[in-house]
Design an enzyme around this catalytic site. Structure first.
Site, PDB file in Angstrom:
ATOM      1  N   LEU A   1       2.196   3.365  10.285  1.00 25.81           N
ATOM      2  CA  LEU A   1       2.602   4.526   9.498  1.00 25.81           C
ATOM      3  C   LEU A   1       2.901   4.137   8.052  1.00 25.81           C
ATOM      4  CD1 LEU A   1       5.103   6.143  12.048  1.00 25.81           C
ATOM      5  CD2 LEU A   1       2.644   6.567  11.824  1.00 25.81           C
TER       6      LEU A   1
ATOM      7  N   ILE B   1      -5.789  -2.244  -4.411  1.00 25.24           N
ATOM      8  CA  ILE B   1      -6.144  -3.165  -5.502  1.00 25.24           C
ATOM      9  C   ILE B   1      -5.650  -2.633  -6.846  1.00 25.24           C
ATOM     10  CG2 ILE B   1      -8.118  -4.138  -4.272  1.00 25.24           C
ATOM     11  CD1 ILE B   1      -9.932  -2.494  -6.176  1.00 25.24           C
ATOM     12  N   TYR B   2      -4.599  -1.822  -6.801  1.00 25.76           N
ATOM     13  CA  TYR B   2      -3.989  -1.353  -8.041  1.00 25.76           C
ATOM     14  C   TYR B   2      -2.942  -2.368  -8.493  1.00 25.76           C
ATOM     15  CZ  TYR B   2      -6.194   3.209  -7.525  1.00 25.76           C
ATOM     16  OH  TYR B   2      -7.116   4.219  -7.424  1.00 25.76           O
TER      17      TYR B   2
ATOM     18  N   CYS C   1       8.269  -3.102   5.506  1.00 23.61           N
ATOM     19  CA  CYS C   1       7.238  -3.731   6.335  1.00 23.61           C
ATOM     20  C   CYS C   1       6.626  -4.991   5.728  1.00 23.61           C
ATOM     21  CB  CYS C   1       6.132  -2.718   6.639  1.00 23.61           C
ATOM     22  SG  CYS C   1       6.675  -1.344   7.665  1.00 23.61           S
TER      23      CYS C   1
ATOM     24  N   ARG D   1      14.216  -0.754   0.096  1.00 22.50           N
ATOM     25  CA  ARG D   1      14.218  -2.129   0.597  1.00 22.50           C
ATOM     26  C   ARG D   1      13.201  -2.973  -0.165  1.00 22.50           C
ATOM     27  NH1 ARG D   1      14.126  -0.537   6.930  1.00 22.50           N
ATOM     28  NH2 ARG D   1      13.066   1.257   6.005  1.00 22.50           N
TER      29      ARG D   1
END
Length: 451
Positions: free
Chosen positions: A156, A257-258, A267, A335
């Protein structure tokens, strides 16, 4: 089906609510009584677009319930999903204490056949530990109850989790039992109305590994592009054009790829470390993953370094407007957000900060920037610009995409923008008279006089 979801954090609440949306009878369990009381009253603990309305709708339809007692929610349940946190331990590995505690409680209370599903992000071999824990508790009770442990990792994206769950790219199921696999197929069938080909059944350990490898691959793409951006800036190339040049190759694509200020969130940082630790325990040094982490750690301070290079190490008496605190748009999650590191670095140099974020201000105040002095939180992006020497864009929220640049210019002491997401067109910014700093492109001298 009758489902029990243990854990009402990001994964558990989204999972339970989406299953309830398809007509399943779902009970979400959490030991946090206050959180359960709030959920029963329609108060959602996280910000995720569309989630609050879906929770309220399914509570009203009686397909979604909440409880603090797992032992009361196992009778008649077809499946019990473990969706509790697996925080990073001191050594970088995933801490499984909460997962195994749930397994212990299941073993202490189950009385009928059950499918136990690991939904939490867990390292290879966790299903075996869960199975052994449940079996040990059953033996203590002198019972033999048929059960299976399945790995069903989540994929997600925060900010788009509802859509990801309802219309998944794939569903990974780890089990060697054909009957269990068929039950998982029936559970997920409503999400694959056109074809079940996107449900991938494999052995448990491969399923556990898939989650970590997916996140590590995406983190690698981000760090690689940020490494390229830093090289482009030194040699006079434009990373924005390089990105288009490589992204047009179908083997590479444009996703992840930015260039920017580095990845954060719940995560990528945790999962990269956990995969490294898994490799280490197996006797392998994951050099590429080490590099991915190192690049990302440095990248989080690139914008702060640009500010210091522009204004000097001593920033006493200077104020900077921060647009965006969350690690990405569409969430209040801070986070490992780059904003934390940038703000701390600038305030350590004596600067004052005016910060604005549409959703993450509470998280900043109460947790991630609590105790950091010289930070003022504003109610709008333009209010943050008042008396500021420059503006720093750190999160690409939609409301930042097409701002009133004349308003920005009038409110800032000098028209200076540091863009940590390369959001704006640099030629346009030059035309408007801004000194515009990007990631991965050498700044052109706009002849702006320092304030």
């Amino acid at each position: 089906m009758k489902l029990t979801i243990v854990g009402t954090g990001y994964v558990g609440l989204v999972t339970g609510t989406c299953f309830a949306e398809m007509g399943n009878a779902v009970t979400c369990v959490d030991i946090d009584k206050k959180k359960i009381e709030n959920l029963e009253n329609g108060i959602i603990p996280i910000y995720e677009p569309g989630l609050e309305a879906m929770v309220k709708r399914n509570v009203a339809n009686n397909t979604l319930r909440f409880s603090t007692k797992l032992e009361d929610c196992l009778d008649g349940a077809d499946m019990a999903f473990i969706a509790v946190g697996t925080p990073m331990g001191e050594d970088g590995s995933a801490d499984l204490q909460y997962v195994l505690k749930v397994a212990e409680t299941i073993g202490d209370n189950m009385t009928q056949p059950l499918i136990v599903v690991d939904k939490s992000t867990v390292p290879v071999g966790t299903a075996d530990k869960v199975r052994n824990t449940i079996e040990a508790q059953l033996q203590k009770r002198g019972l033999q109850v048929d059960f299976h442990v399945v790995s069903n990792p989540e994929f997600l994206k925060e900010g788009d989790a509802i859509n990801d769950f309802l219309k998944p790219d794939r569903v990974v199921v780890g089990t060697n039992d054909k009957e269990t696999a068929e039950k998982m197929r029936r559970l997920y069938a409503p999400f694959f109305r056109s074809s079940m080909d996107r449900m991938l059944v494999m052995d448990v350990r491969s399923a556990e590994m898939t989650k970590y490898v997916a996140n590590a691959m995406l983190a690698t793409k981000i760090s690689f592009m940020n490494e390229v951006a830093n090289i482009c800036e030194l040699v006079g190339a434009d990373v924005n054009k390089v990105r288009v040049g490589i992204g047009s190759d179908s083997r590479i694509g444009y996703s992840f790829i930015y260039p920017g200020s580095g990845y954060g969130g719940s995560c990528f940082p945790k999962d990269v470390k956990a995969l490294k630790k898994t490799a280490e325990k197996a006797g392998y040094q994951a050099q590429l993953l080490n590099a991915v982490e190192d690049v990302n750690d440095r990248q989080k301070l690139v914008i702060a370094d640009k500010v210091i290079e522009r204004f000097g190490e001593k920033l006493d008496g200077m104020t900077f407007a921060i647009w965006g605190l969350a690690f990405k748009p569409g969430t209040d999650d801070m986070r490992e957000a780059p904003s934390i590191y940038i703000i701390k670095r600038l305030t350590e140099c004596g600067a004052k900060i005016n910060a604005y974020d549409p959703k993450a201000v509470h998280e900043a105040k109460e947790f991630y920037l609590k105790g950091v002095s010289n930070v003022t939180y504003t109610n709008s992006k333009y209010e943050a610009l008042n008396n500021a020497d420059a503006m720093l864009l750190l999160t690409e929220w939609k409301e930042f995409r097409s701002p009133d640049f004349m308003e920005i210019k009038n409110k800032l002491k000098a028209p200076i923008i540091f863009d940590g997401r390369n959001q704006y067109n640099d030629d346009r910014m030059v035309e408007l008279g801004f000194e515009y700093h990007q990631i991965g492109k050498k700044r052109i001298d706009y002849n702006i006089i320092s304030p």
